[in-house]
Design a protein around this motif. Structure first.
Motif: not given
Length: 388
Positions: A157-159, A26-28, A317-324, A5-9
């Protein structure tokens, strides 16, 4: 294809803190770093240390990693002594008067990094890819595709760019940067003194810049950060050990007796950097990739950790889509304002305490004395110093 879900460089302290916080939600996560994996501390002190504030300590406690960090040569400091070498100004405060167990801890950066790395091993949805580089990064409206030099594609989904002051990700996505040269170089070293430090963090403002003595876990050992003009830094580096010890002892006004350097000396230039844009599509900046400031107040690491805390909150946050986008924009807005405030404060302090101007000396002396003697103002100063 590797997916997260998240790639951290960037696998430094700030990047790994974010990874741990997200893993516990629980975010990959995939952490990508070109350098070697963190290692346990060697017998010698590392010259890169940070003054970890109470606020940063609370973050590490919430991530259940503080006990591992604090047992690895971390040194609590219970008092601060700040003075101007060229005036009568001085401010001093201690933890007891504030009903606190301590004001913060001096910790080697490698100790923080290794504790985070070890903690992350327990999470199956975390991939730690050290000795790994990316070759290309492309993003769409919904995803980021990272191709590693090995040829492996990674979809996220996010970098998050946590790759330091000279961030390659920031440059790749042409995110504009404001910067200026502080006209200071920082000399760092480990120093032994005749007298014990008594868990006091000391700072003296010299005409050429501030000198900090930070207590280490042996009673007579300190980590020093001497910010000074490039010319003076060059002179200090060229001195033999005996001459350097003499200059250092005089600069700190023998507060801890004679000084004896115990390590190599290293020097690096100081530059203010501030990214004008922290968010571009599904790429976001944090830590030194977004901002660097003068080390005179020891806030750099703590600012980066605040970025991590805010981003953990936004992404969990559980508000809507991930990484809104709205949540990421709120992270950008909030953290940019805080960074701007601290950049302005550091620049103002640097200019006020620099040089031999008689008017500045008077203002410095009166100002420090006023802060030291007026309770409400001093309390505000102390709260800023401890990150609360």
């Amino acid at each position: 294809m590797q997916q997260a879900q998240v790639c951290i460089v960037g696998g430094g302290c700030v990047g790994l803190t974010l990874a741990l916080g997200l893993a516990q939600k629980n975010i990959s996560v995939l952490v990508l770093d070109a350098g070697k994996a963190p290692m346990p501390l060697s017998e010698q002190y590392n010259m890169r240390v940070s003054a970890i504030s109470l606020a940063s300590q609370q973050l590490f406690e919430s991530l259940s990693v503080w006990s591992e960090i604090v047992t690895n040569r971390a040194t609590p400091y219970s008092a601060m002594d700040v003075r101007d070498a060229d005036s009568f100004g001085k401010i001093a405060f201690d933890a007891n008067s504030l009903d606190l167990p301590e004001l913060g801890h001096i910790i080697e950066n490698d100790a923080i990094r290794f504790a985070l790395y070890e903690k992350l091993q327990a999470y199956s949805h975390v991939t730690l890819a050290f000795d790994s580089r990316y070759s290309t990064i492309h993003q769409t409206e919904t995803d980021v595709l990272i191709t590693l030099e090995s040829g492996m594609p990674v979809m996220s989904k996010l970098l998050v760019a946590a790759d330091g002051a000279n961030s390659g990700v920031r440059k790749l996505f042409d995110m504009p940067l404001s910067f200026w040269d502080y006209d200071h170089h920082a000399l760092v070293a480990t120093v032994k003194t005749d007298l014990p430090h008594e868990h006091v963090a000391r700072q003296v403002f010299l005409p050429t810049g501030p000198l900090a003595f930070l207590p280490l876990n042996e009673d007579n050992m300190h980590s020093i950060v001497w910010s000074t003009s490039p010319e003076h830094a060059e002179q200090l580096m060229a001195m033999d050990t005996k001459a350097f010890n003499k200059s250092l002892s005089a600069a700190i006004d023998m507060q801890c007796g004679l000084c004896e350097v115990q390590s190599d000396r290293a020097v690096f230039p100081l530059t203010m950097r501030y990214a004008q844009q922290w968010l571009k599509g599904r790429v976001v900046l944090m830590g030194d990739a977004a901002h660097t400031i003068h080390p005179l107040a020891g806030l750099g690491m703590n600012l980066g950790l605040k970025d991590a805390a805010h981003l953990i909150q936004a992404l969990s946050s559980e508000q809507g889509e991930f990484a809104a986008h709205a949540l990421l924009r709120e992270y950008e807005r909030t953290r940019k304002l805080d960074a701007q405030k601290h950049i302005a404060m550091m620049q103002g302090l640097k200019e006020l305490f620099e040089g031999n101007n008689p008017a500045k000396k008077l203002i410095r002396g009166l100002g420090l004395s006023m802060v030291d003697n007026l309770g409400p103002i001093k309390n505000l100063f102390v709260k800023q110093a401890v990150g609360q």
